[in-house]
Enzyme design. Structure first.
Site, PDB file in Angstrom:
ATOM      1  N   ARG A   1      -4.505   6.132 -15.543  1.00 20.35           N
ATOM      2  CA  ARG A   1      -4.205   4.754 -15.928  1.00 20.35           C
ATOM      3  C   ARG A   1      -5.452   4.137 -16.540  1.00 20.35           C
ATOM      4  NH1 ARG A   1       0.221   6.050 -15.788  1.00 20.35           N
ATOM      5  NH2 ARG A   1       1.946   5.277 -14.534  1.00 20.35           N
TER       6      ARG A   1
ATOM      7  N   HIS B   1      -0.313   7.151 -24.740  1.00 23.34           N
ATOM      8  CA  HIS B   1       0.340   7.357 -23.433  1.00 23.34           C
ATOM      9  C   HIS B   1       1.536   8.319 -23.568  1.00 23.34           C
ATOM     10  CE1 HIS B   1       1.113   5.368 -19.265  1.00 23.34           C
ATOM     11  NE2 HIS B   1       1.539   6.621 -19.277  1.00 23.34           N
TER      12      HIS B   1
ATOM     13  N   GLU C   1      -2.332  -1.583 -22.743  1.00 20.31           N
ATOM     14  CA  GLU C   1      -1.401  -0.881 -23.657  1.00 20.31           C
ATOM     15  C   GLU C   1      -0.295  -1.813 -24.127  1.00 20.31           C
ATOM     16  OE1 GLU C   1      -0.010   2.558 -21.514  1.00 20.31           O
ATOM     17  OE2 GLU C   1      -2.049   3.223 -21.140  1.00 20.31           O
TER      18      GLU C   1
ATOM     19  N   GLY D   1      -4.305  15.671  -6.858  1.00 16.67           N
ATOM     20  CA  GLY D   1      -2.906  15.790  -6.442  1.00 16.67           C
ATOM     21  C   GLY D   1      -2.259  16.919  -7.219  1.00 16.67           C
TER      22      GLY D   1
HETATM   23  C1  8YV Z   1       5.733   7.873 -18.259  1.00 21.35           C
HETATM   24  C2  8YV Z   1       3.758   7.809 -16.662  1.00 21.35           C
HETATM   25  O1  8YV Z   1       4.995   7.306 -18.846  1.00 21.35           O
HETATM   26  O2  8YV Z   1       4.941   8.918 -14.966  1.00 21.35           O
HETATM   27  C3  8YV Z   1       4.079   8.105 -15.242  1.00 21.35           C
HETATM   28  O3  8YV Z   1       3.414   7.522 -14.371  1.00 21.35           O
HETATM   29  O4  8YV Z   1       2.872   7.084 -16.957  1.00 21.35           O
HETATM   30  C4  8YV Z   1       4.571   8.495 -17.743  1.00 21.35           C
HETATM   31  O5  8YV Z   1       5.013   9.732 -17.372  1.00 21.35           O
HETATM   32  C5  8YV Z   1       6.289   6.684 -18.634  1.00 21.35           C
HETATM   33  O6  8YV Z   1       6.666   6.004 -17.495  1.00 21.35           O
HETATM   34  C6  8YV Z   1       7.333   6.561 -19.669  1.00 21.35           C
HETATM   35  O7  8YV Z   1       7.625   5.254 -19.801  1.00 21.35           O
END
Ligand code: 8YV
Length: 320
Positions: free
Chosen positions: A238, A285, A267, A159
């Site tokens: 993920r 993360h 996590e 993507g």
């Molecule tokens: C942010 C993420 O982690 O956008 C996503 O899918 O995993 C990260 O960019 C995250 O949501 C911050 O809480």
């Protein structure tokens, strides 16, 4: 337990802590209640769930069908992030609830961190840093690492972020192929329909596909064995996409060479077995976690809410 005040303003329920600048921007515009501040969130939802028009969450905190059912007047969700694996989109559609997210602004930083992990695992930067800090250098040289320039990069997922990583790789003269359900039209990179064939070809496999049930444990023992003892794995998607137990075993037994991981199955828990390995680089993360990108994500969260309350339509919809 306090019910939200200011009835003239739209009422938002915030799932938990967010970027402070985003929290300030939300409070300046809306009547915001932070659910994680409540001593008994379930009791709060039972008493006040019907008070809220909007829900603000993140890709990590998500919104499941049970929570949605506790918010019977909800009309809009605005999520901080691009991942949608923790948001029950089908339940939102069934209720006619719009869902906004933050695409397009974090591609560069996630690609940068993928490359940082790739460089670190292959060139053993963190391991070399530990070597110098513990005073081991005078006793003899640090071992050899692996050449990145010219190496073969396999992308699992192609993507926006996968394509950005491919552009970074061209600066390192890497050969790039990718695996995804469908070939991406107009790409100069070859599509590899077989994940196993991609893993067998690659020196380093970078996982940047969406999470969720469809990709759970896509990277399993067989894929890791195809990658082989000279191969490296990087995961910035993920934790659920990789069978973590199989990964630990492959690393412990030298069936793959190393791994760079920004995401984990449970996590913020990271298995002790991973933390003990010198061939592994671990980050908490943080792929999108630069000041610039997190602010751009915060701006999108606000854009989506403002557009919804003004025009009845979020600006960046996760449902289209
Ligand atoms: C942010 C993420 O982690 O956008 C996503 O899918 O995993 C990260 O960019 C995250 O949501 C911050 O809480």
């Amino acid at each position: 337990m306090t019910a939200p005040a200011q009835p003239h303003r739209h009422r938002l329920l915030q799932a938990g802590p967010l970027l402070p600048a985003l929290e300030q921007a939300l409070v300046a515009r809306y009547a915001v209640q932070r659910l994680s501040d409540e001593a008994d969130p379930q009791a709060f939802l039972a008493a006040h769930g019907a008070d809220f028009d909007g829900y603000v969450t993140s890709a990590v905190m998500g919104l499941d069908a049970a929570r949605l059912a506790q918010l019977p007047k909800l009309r809009v969700v605005s999520s901080f992030g691009v991942g949608l694996d923790r948001i029950d989109l089908a339940a939102a559609v069934a209720r006619g609830v719009q869902v906004g997210f933050t695409p397009g602004v974090l591609d560069d930083c996630v690609a940068d961190l993928a490359f940082a992990l790739l460089l670190d695992t292959m060139r053993r930067v963190s391991a070399a840093d530990r070597f110098v800090r513990r005073g081991a250098w005078p006793a003899g040289p640090f071992g050899l690492s692996r050449r990145v320039s010219g190496a073969r990069l396999g992308l699992v997922g192609f993507g926006r972020i996968g394509q950005t990583i491919a552009r970074r790789a061209s600066g390192f003269d890497m050969a790039v192929r990718y695996h995804s359900r469908r070939p991406v039209e107009g790409s100069a990179c070859p599509h590899e329909p077989s994940l196993h064939a991609l893993a067998a070809w690659a020196d380093v496999l970078v996982v940047i596909t969406a999470g969720g049930a469809a990709t759970r444990h896509l990277i399993d023992r067989a894929v890791l064995d195809a990658l082989g003892p000279e191969g490296f794995l990087v995961n910035v998607s993920r934790g659920s996409v990789v069978d973590e137990a199989a990964l630990v075993e492959a690393l412990q037994t030298g069936r793959i060479a190393g791994a760079g991981l920004d995401v984990f199955a449970d996590e913020p828990q990271v298995p002790e077995a991973l933390r003990a390995l010198d061939s592994v680089v671990l980050t908490p993360h943080v792929a999108s976690a630069t000041r610039e990108t997190r602010q751009a994500m915060a701006d999108r969260v606000i854009d989506n809410l403002e557009a919804f309350f003004r025009d009845g339509q979020v600006r960046f919809s996760a449902l289209s």
